[in-house]
Design a protein around this motif. Structure first.
Motif, PDB file in Angstrom:
ATOM      1  N   ASP A   1       0.844  -1.345   0.248  1.00 41.98           N
ATOM      2  CA  ASP A   1       0.108   0.013  -0.099  1.00 41.98           C
ATOM      3  C   ASP A   1       0.839   1.082   0.152  1.00 41.98           C
ATOM      4  O   ASP A   1       2.122   1.011  -0.064  1.00 41.98           O
ATOM      5  N   SER A   2       0.526   2.335  -0.013  1.00 43.09           N
ATOM      6  CA  SER A   2       1.255   3.690   0.293  1.00 43.09           C
ATOM      7  C   SER A   2       2.074   3.475  -1.112  1.00 43.09           C
ATOM      8  O   SER A   2       3.335   3.909  -1.182  1.00 43.09           O
ATOM      9  N   PRO A   3       1.268   3.819  -2.389  1.00 42.23           N
ATOM     10  CA  PRO A   3       2.169   3.623  -3.470  1.00 42.23           C
ATOM     11  C   PRO A   3       2.731   5.035  -3.597  1.00 42.23           C
ATOM     12  O   PRO A   3       4.226   4.963  -4.275  1.00 42.23           O
ATOM     13  N   ASP A   4       2.735   6.138  -3.320  1.00 40.89           N
ATOM     14  CA  ASP A   4       3.281   7.280  -3.394  1.00 40.89           C
ATOM     15  C   ASP A   4       4.821   7.317  -2.709  1.00 40.89           C
ATOM     16  O   ASP A   4       5.560   7.585  -3.140  1.00 40.89           O
ATOM     17  N   ARG A   5       4.685   6.579  -1.658  1.00 38.89           N
ATOM     18  CA  ARG A   5       5.884   6.412  -0.962  1.00 38.89           C
ATOM     19  C   ARG A   5       6.928   5.475  -1.789  1.00 38.89           C
ATOM     20  O   ARG A   5       8.246   5.902  -1.795  1.00 38.89           O
ATOM     21  N   TRP A   6       6.558   4.565  -2.246  1.00 37.35           N
ATOM     22  CA  TRP A   6       7.303   3.640  -2.906  1.00 37.35           C
ATOM     23  C   TRP A   6       7.604   4.265  -4.314  1.00 37.35           C
ATOM     24  O   TRP A   6       8.786   3.909  -4.893  1.00 37.35           O
ATOM     25  N   LYS A   7       6.842   5.013  -4.877  1.00 40.96           N
ATOM     26  CA  LYS A   7       7.091   5.760  -6.088  1.00 40.96           C
ATOM     27  C   LYS A   7       8.178   6.903  -5.941  1.00 40.96           C
ATOM     28  O   LYS A   7       8.934   7.287  -6.719  1.00 40.96           O
ATOM     29  N   SER A   8       8.330   7.331  -4.847  1.00 38.46           N
ATOM     30  CA  SER A   8       9.176   8.443  -4.452  1.00 38.46           C
ATOM     31  C   SER A   8      10.742   7.868  -4.286  1.00 38.46           C
ATOM     32  O   SER A   8      11.762   8.730  -4.578  1.00 38.46           O
ATOM     33  N   GLY A   9      11.004   6.661  -4.179  1.00 40.36           N
ATOM     34  CA  GLY A   9      12.405   6.340  -4.276  1.00 40.36           C
ATOM     35  C   GLY A   9      13.236   6.540  -2.987  1.00 40.36           C
ATOM     36  O   GLY A   9      14.128   6.036  -2.777  1.00 40.36           O
ATOM     37  N   ASN A  10      12.259   6.967  -1.852  1.00 36.43           N
ATOM     38  CA  ASN A  10      13.099   7.187  -0.494  1.00 36.43           C
ATOM     39  C   ASN A  10      12.670   5.994   0.125  1.00 36.43           C
ATOM     40  O   ASN A  10      11.409   6.118   1.092  1.00 36.43           O
ATOM     41  N   TRP A  11      13.429   4.959   0.304  1.00 36.96           N
ATOM     42  CA  TRP A  11      13.051   3.632   1.350  1.00 36.96           C
ATOM     43  C   TRP A  11      14.164   3.580   2.012  1.00 36.96           C
ATOM     44  O   TRP A  11      15.373   3.654   1.766  1.00 36.96           O
ATOM     45  N   THR A  12      13.726   2.912   3.408  1.00 33.76           N
ATOM     46  CA  THR A  12      14.845   2.376   4.157  1.00 33.76           C
ATOM     47  C   THR A  12      15.196   0.973   4.164  1.00 33.76           C
ATOM     48  O   THR A  12      14.381   0.392   3.339  1.00 33.76           O
ATOM     49  N   LYS A  13      16.189   0.624   4.593  1.00 29.83           N
ATOM     50  CA  LYS A  13      16.479  -0.845   4.545  1.00 29.83           C
ATOM     51  C   LYS A  13      15.435  -1.764   5.022  1.00 29.83           C
ATOM     52  O   LYS A  13      14.937  -2.756   4.294  1.00 29.83           O
ATOM     53  N   ARG A  14      14.793  -1.269   6.242  1.00 35.21           N
ATOM     54  CA  ARG A  14      13.892  -2.220   6.856  1.00 35.21           C
ATOM     55  C   ARG A  14      12.464  -2.237   5.719  1.00 35.21           C
ATOM     56  O   ARG A  14      12.052  -3.193   5.730  1.00 35.21           O
ATOM     57  N   ALA A  15      12.134  -1.034   5.310  1.00 35.09           N
ATOM     58  CA  ALA A  15      10.883  -0.916   4.399  1.00 35.09           C
ATOM     59  C   ALA A  15      11.320  -2.148   3.247  1.00 35.09           C
ATOM     60  O   ALA A  15      10.159  -2.872   2.804  1.00 35.09           O
ATOM     61  N   VAL A  16      12.487  -1.893   2.683  1.00 35.86           N
ATOM     62  CA  VAL A  16      12.734  -2.941   1.357  1.00 35.86           C
ATOM     63  C   VAL A  16      12.783  -4.473   1.959  1.00 35.86           C
ATOM     64  O   VAL A  16      12.004  -5.397   1.476  1.00 35.86           O
ATOM     65  N   GLU A  17      13.305  -4.680   3.076  1.00 33.12           N
ATOM     66  CA  GLU A  17      13.179  -5.918   3.775  1.00 33.12           C
ATOM     67  C   GLU A  17      11.474  -6.495   3.937  1.00 33.12           C
ATOM     68  O   GLU A  17      11.398  -7.639   3.564  1.00 33.12           O
ATOM     69  N   LEU A  18      10.827  -5.613   4.279  1.00 29.33           N
ATOM     70  CA  LEU A  18       9.358  -5.953   4.582  1.00 29.33           C
ATOM     71  C   LEU A  18       8.742  -6.154   3.219  1.00 29.33           C
ATOM     72  O   LEU A  18       7.968  -6.988   3.288  1.00 29.33           O
ATOM     73  N   LEU A  19       9.001  -5.412   2.156  1.00 33.04           N
ATOM     74  CA  LEU A  19       8.363  -5.696   0.902  1.00 33.04           C
ATOM     75  C   LEU A  19       9.005  -6.812   0.178  1.00 33.04           C
ATOM     76  O   LEU A  19       8.007  -7.822   0.033  1.00 33.04           O
ATOM     77  N   ILE A  20      10.133  -7.422   0.660  1.00 33.16           N
ATOM     78  CA  ILE A  20      10.613  -8.591   0.203  1.00 33.16           C
ATOM     79  C   ILE A  20       9.734  -9.832   1.062  1.00 33.16           C
ATOM     80  O   ILE A  20       9.535 -10.749   0.206  1.00 33.16           O
ATOM     81  N   ILE A  21       9.633  -9.849   2.020  1.00 35.00           N
ATOM     82  CA  ILE A  21       9.115 -10.734   2.737  1.00 35.00           C
ATOM     83  C   ILE A  21       7.441 -10.698   2.311  1.00 35.00           C
ATOM     84  O   ILE A  21       6.966 -11.984   2.396  1.00 35.00           O
ATOM     85  N   LYS A  22       6.934  -9.677   2.210  1.00 35.76           N
ATOM     86  CA  LYS A  22       5.367  -9.551   1.770  1.00 35.76           C
ATOM     87  C   LYS A  22       5.540 -10.369   0.242  1.00 35.76           C
ATOM     88  O   LYS A  22       4.321 -11.009  -0.140  1.00 35.76           O
ATOM     89  N   MET A  23       6.345  -9.805  -0.528  1.00 33.06           N
ATOM     90  CA  MET A  23       6.374 -10.381  -1.928  1.00 33.06           C
ATOM     91  C   MET A  23       6.452 -12.175  -1.734  1.00 33.06           C
ATOM     92  O   MET A  23       5.814 -12.807  -2.488  1.00 33.06           O
ATOM     93  N   ALA A  24       7.512 -12.546  -1.009  1.00 34.35           N
ATOM     94  CA  ALA A  24       7.742 -14.143  -0.755  1.00 34.35           C
ATOM     95  C   ALA A  24       6.443 -14.797  -0.457  1.00 34.35           C
ATOM     96  O   ALA A  24       6.076 -15.832  -0.826  1.00 34.35           O
ATOM     97  N   ALA A  25       5.881 -13.941   0.470  1.00 31.86           N
ATOM     98  CA  ALA A  25       4.459 -14.757   0.940  1.00 31.86           C
ATOM     99  C   ALA A  25       3.384 -14.901   0.094  1.00 31.86           C
ATOM    100  O   ALA A  25       2.631 -15.772  -0.086  1.00 31.86           O
ATOM    101  N   LYS A  26       3.481 -13.984  -1.047  1.00 33.84           N
ATOM    102  CA  LYS A  26       2.632 -14.076  -2.384  1.00 33.84           C
ATOM    103  C   LYS A  26       2.885 -14.909  -3.059  1.00 33.84           C
ATOM    104  O   LYS A  26       1.941 -15.275  -4.127  1.00 33.84           O
TER     105      LYS A  26
END
Length: 190
Positions: free
Chosen positions: A164-189
């Motif tokens: 969710d929060s597409p604007d945050r992801w489109k901005s390109g300003n991600w923390t290491k933790r945000a990327v880790e959580l994204l990878i975990i969510k993608m793996a679950a799918k």
């Protein structure tokens, strides 16, 4: 690219590109000869491909007599087979002009009218607005930008329910933790 001469009667049904036939460029006065710029056909095909909808050519090549009857400019690009007045169902003339501007920012003519967009492939650059009924010169038709690969990917992940929060992801300003959580969510799918 060059302007070629065609016979509407002999080859009006022949495709010039994936979606445009010779007859679509013919003068509405019934004359057989049709002048068509290869560059104009290529431009119209790009516009058609981009919007994914048929492009209606309201007027393309015009004989001098027909051009005068229509109130066309004495040196109109229509006389040379280098112009088309077009419309696309569900797409505003301004939106078409903005995309045409993106395709040919340094050349060609682009005019916006109430119900259609004029595009031509002259070497000089000219822009005008005739939506009020009076033609006025304008600087251009900015506003279109290409969608980035990142934006497309984020939109795909949003529609799949991964993020969710597409604007945050489109901005390109991600923390290491945000990327880790994204990878975990993608793996679950998967």
């Amino acid at each position: 690219m060059s302007v070629k001469t065609y016979s509407k009667k002999k080859i009006g049904g022949v495709l010039l590109s994936a979606n445009f036939k010779v007859a679509e460029f013919a003068c509405h006065d019934g004359s057989d000869t049709v002048l068509i710029s290869e560059e104009l056909v290529a431009l119209l095909q790009k516009i058609r491909d981009h919007f994914g909808k048929p492009v209606t050519i309201n007027s393309a090549y015009r004989t001098a007599t027909w051009n005068a009857k229509q109130g066309g400019a004495p040196k109109s690009q229509h006389l040379l087979g280098m112009a088309a007045d077009i419309s696309i169902a569900g797409v505003s003339p301004l939106t078409v002009a903005q995309y045409a501007e993106f395709l040919q920012p340094g050349a060609g003519g682009i005019g916006v009218y109430k119900s259609f967009t004029h595009v031509d492939v002259r070497s000089a650059r000219t822009r005008w607005d005739s939506r009020s009924g009076t033609e006025k010169a304008v600087a251009g038709w900015l506003g279109y930008t290409e969608v980035s690969e990142l934006d497309k990917a984020v939109d795909k992940l949003v529609s799949a329910g991964v993020i969710d929060s597409p604007d945050r992801w489109k901005s390109g300003n991600w923390t290491k933790r945000a990327v880790e959580l994204l990878i975990i969510k993608m793996a679950a799918k998967v």
